[in-house]
Motif scaffolding. Sequence first.
Motif, PDB file in Angstrom:
ATOM      1  N   CYS A 164      54.632  98.847  89.956  1.00 58.83           N
ATOM      2  CA  CYS A 164      55.354  99.031  88.698  1.00 58.83           C
ATOM      3  C   CYS A 164      54.356  99.140  87.547  1.00 58.83           C
ATOM      4  CB  CYS A 164      56.313  97.868  88.466  1.00 58.83           C
ATOM      5  SG  CYS A 164      55.493  96.246  88.379  1.00 58.83           S
ATOM      6  N   ASP A 165      54.889  99.265  86.339  1.00 61.38           N
ATOM      7  CA  ASP A 165      54.023  99.209  85.166  1.00 61.38           C
ATOM      8  C   ASP A 165      53.969  97.765  84.664  1.00 61.38           C
ATOM      9  OD1 ASP A 165      56.424  98.767  83.850  1.00 61.38           O
ATOM     10  OD2 ASP A 165      56.564 100.805  83.052  1.00 61.38           O
ATOM     11  N   SER A 166      53.605  97.577  83.413  1.00 61.21           N
ATOM     12  CA  SER A 166      53.397  96.212  82.906  1.00 61.21           C
ATOM     13  C   SER A 166      54.646  95.607  82.271  1.00 61.21           C
ATOM     14  CB  SER A 166      52.261  96.226  81.875  1.00 61.21           C
ATOM     15  OG  SER A 166      51.114  96.848  82.398  1.00 61.21           O
ATOM     16  N   ASP A 167      55.785  96.224  82.428  1.00 65.53           N
ATOM     17  CA  ASP A 167      57.019  95.721  81.839  1.00 65.53           C
ATOM     18  C   ASP A 167      57.250  94.259  82.239  1.00 65.53           C
ATOM     19  OD1 ASP A 167      60.052  95.151  81.978  1.00 65.53           O
ATOM     20  OD2 ASP A 167      59.963  96.977  80.768  1.00 65.53           O
ATOM     21  N   ARG A 168      57.394  93.401  81.231  1.00 60.13           N
ATOM     22  CA  ARG A 168      57.502  91.963  81.498  1.00 60.13           C
ATOM     23  C   ARG A 168      58.745  91.632  82.320  1.00 60.13           C
ATOM     24  NH1 ARG A 168      57.281  88.365  76.275  1.00 60.13           N
ATOM     25  NH2 ARG A 168      55.253  89.419  76.218  1.00 60.13           N
ATOM     26  N   GLU A 169      59.882  92.254  81.985  1.00 57.73           N
ATOM     27  CA  GLU A 169      61.124  91.956  82.697  1.00 57.73           C
ATOM     28  C   GLU A 169      61.020  92.336  84.170  1.00 57.73           C
ATOM     29  OE1 GLU A 169      65.912  92.989  82.554  1.00 57.73           O
ATOM     30  OE2 GLU A 169      64.574  93.807  81.023  1.00 57.73           O
ATOM     31  N   ILE A 170      60.397  93.475  84.457  1.00 57.69           N
ATOM     32  CA  ILE A 170      60.229  93.908  85.844  1.00 57.69           C
ATOM     33  C   ILE A 170      59.328  92.940  86.594  1.00 57.69           C
ATOM     34  CG2 ILE A 170      59.261  95.705  87.332  1.00 57.69           C
ATOM     35  CD1 ILE A 170      60.126  97.767  85.283  1.00 57.69           C
ATOM     36  N   ASN A 171      58.202  92.585  85.985  1.00 55.71           N
ATOM     37  CA  ASN A 171      57.259  91.680  86.640  1.00 55.71           C
ATOM     38  C   ASN A 171      57.874  90.313  86.906  1.00 55.71           C
ATOM     39  OD1 ASN A 171      54.024  92.563  86.676  1.00 55.71           O
ATOM     40  ND2 ASN A 171      55.312  93.830  85.372  1.00 55.71           N
TER      41      ASN A 171
ATOM     42  N   GLU B 201      34.254  90.495  88.058  1.00 58.37           N
ATOM     43  CA  GLU B 201      33.187  90.263  87.089  1.00 58.37           C
ATOM     44  C   GLU B 201      33.209  91.326  85.993  1.00 58.37           C
ATOM     45  OE1 GLU B 201      30.987  87.846  86.622  1.00 58.37           O
ATOM     46  OE2 GLU B 201      31.982  86.728  88.243  1.00 58.37           O
ATOM     47  N   GLU B 202      33.428  92.566  86.385  1.00 56.15           N
ATOM     48  CA  GLU B 202      33.475  93.655  85.410  1.00 56.15           C
ATOM     49  C   GLU B 202      34.631  93.474  84.429  1.00 56.15           C
ATOM     50  OE1 GLU B 202      31.467  96.392  84.829  1.00 56.15           O
ATOM     51  OE2 GLU B 202      30.065  95.319  86.139  1.00 56.15           O
ATOM     52  N   MET B 203      35.775  93.010  84.948  1.00 54.40           N
ATOM     53  CA  MET B 203      36.923  92.785  84.070  1.00 54.40           C
ATOM     54  C   MET B 203      36.670  91.623  83.116  1.00 54.40           C
ATOM     55  SD  MET B 203      39.149  95.155  84.550  1.00 54.40           S
ATOM     56  CE  MET B 203      37.649  96.155  84.656  1.00 54.40           C
ATOM     57  N   ASN B 204      35.964  90.586  83.619  1.00 57.26           N
ATOM     58  CA  ASN B 204      35.614  89.473  82.727  1.00 57.26           C
ATOM     59  C   ASN B 204      34.728  89.958  81.576  1.00 57.26           C
ATOM     60  OD1 ASN B 204      37.063  87.677  84.275  1.00 57.26           O
ATOM     61  ND2 ASN B 204      35.286  86.961  85.452  1.00 57.26           N
ATOM     62  N   GLN B 205      33.765  90.823  81.892  1.00 57.87           N
ATOM     63  CA  GLN B 205      32.888  91.370  80.856  1.00 57.87           C
ATOM     64  C   GLN B 205      33.680  92.243  79.880  1.00 57.87           C
ATOM     65  OE1 GLN B 205      29.400  93.313  82.485  1.00 57.87           O
ATOM     66  NE2 GLN B 205      29.053  91.660  83.971  1.00 57.87           N
ATOM     67  N   TRP B 206      34.652  92.996  80.425  1.00 57.25           N
ATOM     68  CA  TRP B 206      35.484  93.843  79.573  1.00 57.25           C
ATOM     69  C   TRP B 206      36.272  92.982  78.579  1.00 57.25           C
ATOM     70  CZ3 TRP B 206      40.153  95.019  77.609  1.00 57.25           C
ATOM     71  CH2 TRP B 206      40.405  96.333  77.208  1.00 57.25           C
ATOM     72  N   VAL B 207      36.843  91.880  79.080  1.00 52.08           N
ATOM     73  CA  VAL B 207      37.610  90.976  78.226  1.00 52.08           C
ATOM     74  C   VAL B 207      36.715  90.369  77.140  1.00 52.08           C
ATOM     75  CG1 VAL B 207      38.855  88.767  78.181  1.00 52.08           C
ATOM     76  CG2 VAL B 207      39.365  90.452  79.967  1.00 52.08           C
TER      77      VAL B 207
ATOM     78  N   PHE C 140      39.881  91.911  69.425  1.00 59.30           N
ATOM     79  CA  PHE C 140      41.035  92.676  69.911  1.00 59.30           C
ATOM     80  C   PHE C 140      41.722  91.851  70.997  1.00 59.30           C
ATOM     81  CE2 PHE C 140      38.068  96.166  68.551  1.00 59.30           C
ATOM     82  CZ  PHE C 140      38.743  96.408  67.361  1.00 59.30           C
ATOM     83  N   ALA C 141      42.435  90.821  70.550  1.00 60.12           N
ATOM     84  CA  ALA C 141      42.998  89.825  71.458  1.00 60.12           C
ATOM     85  C   ALA C 141      44.121  90.391  72.329  1.00 60.12           C
ATOM     86  CB  ALA C 141      43.516  88.631  70.656  1.00 60.12           C
ATOM     87  N   MET C 142      44.905  91.300  71.789  1.00 54.19           N
ATOM     88  CA  MET C 142      46.042  91.858  72.529  1.00 54.19           C
ATOM     89  C   MET C 142      45.568  92.572  73.790  1.00 54.19           C
ATOM     90  SD  MET C 142      48.934  94.466  71.048  1.00 54.19           S
ATOM     91  CE  MET C 142      50.299  95.051  72.059  1.00 54.19           C
TER      92      MET C 142
ATOM     93  N   ARG D 139      43.127  90.193  81.006  1.00 52.94           N
ATOM     94  CA  ARG D 139      42.919  88.890  81.627  1.00 52.94           C
ATOM     95  C   ARG D 139      44.151  88.466  82.444  1.00 52.94           C
ATOM     96  NH1 ARG D 139      42.469  86.114  77.398  1.00 52.94           N
ATOM     97  NH2 ARG D 139      40.198  85.999  77.201  1.00 52.94           N
ATOM     98  N   LYS D 140      45.325  88.672  81.873  1.00 60.41           N
ATOM     99  CA  LYS D 140      46.561  88.241  82.518  1.00 60.41           C
ATOM    100  C   LYS D 140      46.868  89.060  83.772  1.00 60.41           C
ATOM    101  CE  LYS D 140      51.529  87.735  81.607  1.00 60.41           C
ATOM    102  NZ  LYS D 140      52.608  87.920  80.591  1.00 60.41           N
ATOM    103  N   ASN D 141      46.514  90.357  83.769  1.00 53.13           N
ATOM    104  CA  ASN D 141      46.939  91.251  84.849  1.00 53.13           C
ATOM    105  C   ASN D 141      45.815  91.693  85.775  1.00 53.13           C
ATOM    106  OD1 ASN D 141      49.897  91.803  84.199  1.00 53.13           O
ATOM    107  ND2 ASN D 141      48.938  92.290  82.234  1.00 53.13           N
TER     108      ASN D 141
END
Length: 416
Positions: free
Chosen positions: A225-232, A305-311, A319-321, A327-329
């Motif tokens: 799916c996509d990132s839709d909160r209700e779907i997840n 590790e790459e995603m941690n560096q990206w965050v 750019f917290a959003m 981080r969450k996904n």
Amino acid sequence: MKKTTKIEINIQHEDINLMGLISQVKGLEREIAEQVIYSVENELIEEMCGEEYERTRYQRLDSKPRTLKTSVGTLELDLKKVKDKETGEVFSPVERELNMPKGKTVLEDVSLESIEQIPKLSYRKAVKTVKELSGSDLSKSTLWRRVQELDLSAEPRSDVDVVMVDDTKVHKQGEESFNFLDLALGYNTEKEKYSLLFAGVNEEWSDIRKEIGKEVDLDNAYVVCDSDREINEAFGDAKGIQICHFHAVKYVDYCLWKEDAPKNFRKKMRRILKSRLSTLQNSVKKFWRDEDTERLKDRIGWFREEMNQWVERAEGRDFAMAANYVRKNREKFLTFAIAAIQGDYVPYTNNKEEREMRELAYRAKRIGGSWSEHGLRNVSLCQLVSRLDEKLFGKFKEVYLDEAGTLSFDVSLAGG
């Protein structure tokens, strides 16, 4: 009891070629249909009323014209009536025998031809196309009414191990702006076959999950799916949730735009995420060829590790959003890779569903119309069932045309 009707056809021709022959012989369909109806009628009248002037329970009356618009053209009939002397009832024997619809001039077969065009064309274009191809006639309003009356539904398959879910907005009739068209596809990875699990309008995803769960064991199925909160949240108890990589990149770009990130920085961060996802995809493809588990595990660790560096890079620019989203996904980007190690194939995108949504968009969104919930659901089901389950759509056509019976043909040359 089988009955036989003999029709003699005499054809005059002059200077005709093959294409002209084929084109003009199509006109025989209407003539043959009319003659068969008259033949059946004569047999019925003779059975009920006997020979002329013979006294029976039924009395011959005058005929009455009847016009019927069919897929072979307009039938102009002159049907005989009889009177039941005991009850006083007056009726047409052939109308009763052939189940001719009362009060209708347009037969269901014309509607069905147009209904089969509905998934691709607007009501107006559907009736125009069918009229041009078959010579049959149907008004836009009649087609609209018959689509509203359809009784068509999906028949979910239980043998699926991947479920793809998504929704899209469609203009709505009335004060509210949009309907939400909800769609769930099933995928059997062994047979490589898709099926329609659910199609509805303005449904809650929690209710959709319950409906799908009646047929599909979601404890043993992955959801894409996509990132839709209700779907997840609704499918949180599935075996795993894979967030579509294409949607992930788009949503990250949206987050950065929403937070007024500079254009160059936004492009750079989007490019880095897309590159890391692409590398992960290639590693999984290699794994399915050589099943090198350790290499894939190393790649999964590298990706984290790459995603941690990206965050960290995104948070460093406030750019917290975007940072919170990744981080969450992060683990939901990885589901298809972890599943591969366990021997399960999971697509990393819901491209198939997006293609179906695109087809629905051509019909429901790009014609500039507004929809009722019922009309949108029926048109969508027509399209989805005809595309994904031809056998089920065939059943629907049989039911729609009712008990049609059969005809046997024996065509031969005279004296042959």
